[in-house]
Design a protein around this motif. Structure first.
Motif, PDB file in Angstrom:
ATOM      1  N   VAL A  67       0.841  -1.187   0.000  1.00 49.99           N
ATOM      2  CA  VAL A  67       0.000   0.000   0.000  1.00 49.99           C
ATOM      3  C   VAL A  67       0.882   1.245   0.000  1.00 49.99           C
ATOM      4  CG1 VAL A  67      -1.772   1.276   1.227  1.00 49.99           C
ATOM      5  CG2 VAL A  67      -1.809  -1.226   1.241  1.00 49.99           C
ATOM      6  N   TYR A  93      -8.335  -1.149   8.759  1.00 52.56           N
ATOM      7  CA  TYR A  93      -7.242  -0.904   7.817  1.00 52.56           C
ATOM      8  C   TYR A  93      -7.056   0.615   7.703  1.00 52.56           C
ATOM      9  CZ  TYR A  93      -8.471  -5.687   6.688  1.00 52.56           C
ATOM     10  OH  TYR A  93      -8.761  -7.018   6.773  1.00 52.56           O
ATOM     11  N   ALA A 151      -3.522   6.947  -3.891  1.00 57.41           N
ATOM     12  CA  ALA A 151      -3.366   5.701  -3.141  1.00 57.41           C
ATOM     13  C   ALA A 151      -3.275   4.521  -4.097  1.00 57.41           C
ATOM     14  CB  ALA A 151      -4.533   5.512  -2.183  1.00 57.41           C
ATOM     15  N   GLY A 201      -2.493  -0.007  -4.170  1.00 52.62           N
ATOM     16  CA  GLY A 201      -2.407  -1.217  -3.366  1.00 52.62           C
ATOM     17  C   GLY A 201      -3.644  -1.485  -2.530  1.00 52.62           C
ATOM     18  N   ILE A 202      -4.682  -0.655  -2.697  1.00 52.90           N
ATOM     19  CA  ILE A 202      -5.949  -0.853  -1.989  1.00 52.90           C
ATOM     20  C   ILE A 202      -7.098  -0.749  -2.995  1.00 52.90           C
ATOM     21  CG2 ILE A 202      -5.135   0.010   0.230  1.00 52.90           C
ATOM     22  CD1 ILE A 202      -6.542   2.689  -0.422  1.00 52.90           C
ATOM     23  N   TYR A 259     -12.716   2.712   0.548  1.00 51.48           N
ATOM     24  CA  TYR A 259     -12.085   3.394   1.674  1.00 51.48           C
ATOM     25  C   TYR A 259     -12.657   4.783   1.919  1.00 51.48           C
ATOM     26  CZ  TYR A 259      -8.449  -0.078   2.447  1.00 51.48           C
ATOM     27  OH  TYR A 259      -7.776  -1.224   2.773  1.00 51.48           O
ATOM     28  N   TYR A 307      -4.121   3.592   6.529  1.00 45.89           N
ATOM     29  CA  TYR A 307      -2.823   3.854   5.903  1.00 45.89           C
ATOM     30  C   TYR A 307      -2.609   5.355   5.800  1.00 45.89           C
ATOM     31  CZ  TYR A 307      -3.644  -0.991   4.544  1.00 45.89           C
ATOM     32  OH  TYR A 307      -3.927  -2.329   4.565  1.00 45.89           O
TER      33      TYR A 307
END
Length: 116
Positions: free
Chosen positions: A2, A103, A24, A26-27, A32, A105
């Motif tokens: 991520v 989760y 962003a 990797g997600i 989100y 980040y």
């Protein structure tokens, strides 16, 4: 892996504008809640604005009417348009990606300085 990467910070005069971007990877970005936080010198990190996966937004009282958060799910990017900037908006601005409060980040931050 991520990655959350902010950009767009800088030095601006009082009354000016800046637009921050946060990309962003990797997600599954669309799932989100994306938030912008800031940490002024010598103070704690605070929420500036947040936008949910469904597009609902909320703002800190100090920025309502001046800042606008938006997202582009096709580009995996969230934006913070900052208008009528004040010296007290000076801070490191951080982007956060959050899902279910499980989760979470963070980016590395981008400096915004409002000064004449």
């Amino acid at each position: 892996q991520v990655q959350v990467v902010e950009s767009g910070g800088g030095l601006v005069q009082p009354g000016g504008s800046l637009r921050l971007s946060c990309a962003a990877s990797g997600i599954t970005f669309g799932l989100y809640t994306m938030g912008w936080y800031r940490q002024p010198p010598g103070k704690q990190r605070e929420l500036v604005a947040r936008i949910t996966s469904g597009g609902s937004t909320n703002y800190a009282n100090s920025v309502k009417g001046r800042f606008t958060i938006s997202r582009d799910n096709a580009k995996n990017t969230v934006y913070l348009q900052m208008n009528t900037l004040k010296p007290e908006d000076t801070a490191v601005y951080y982007c956060n990606a959050n899902k279910w409060d499980v989760y979470s980040y963070w980016g590395q931050g981008t400096q915004v300085t409002v000064s004449s």
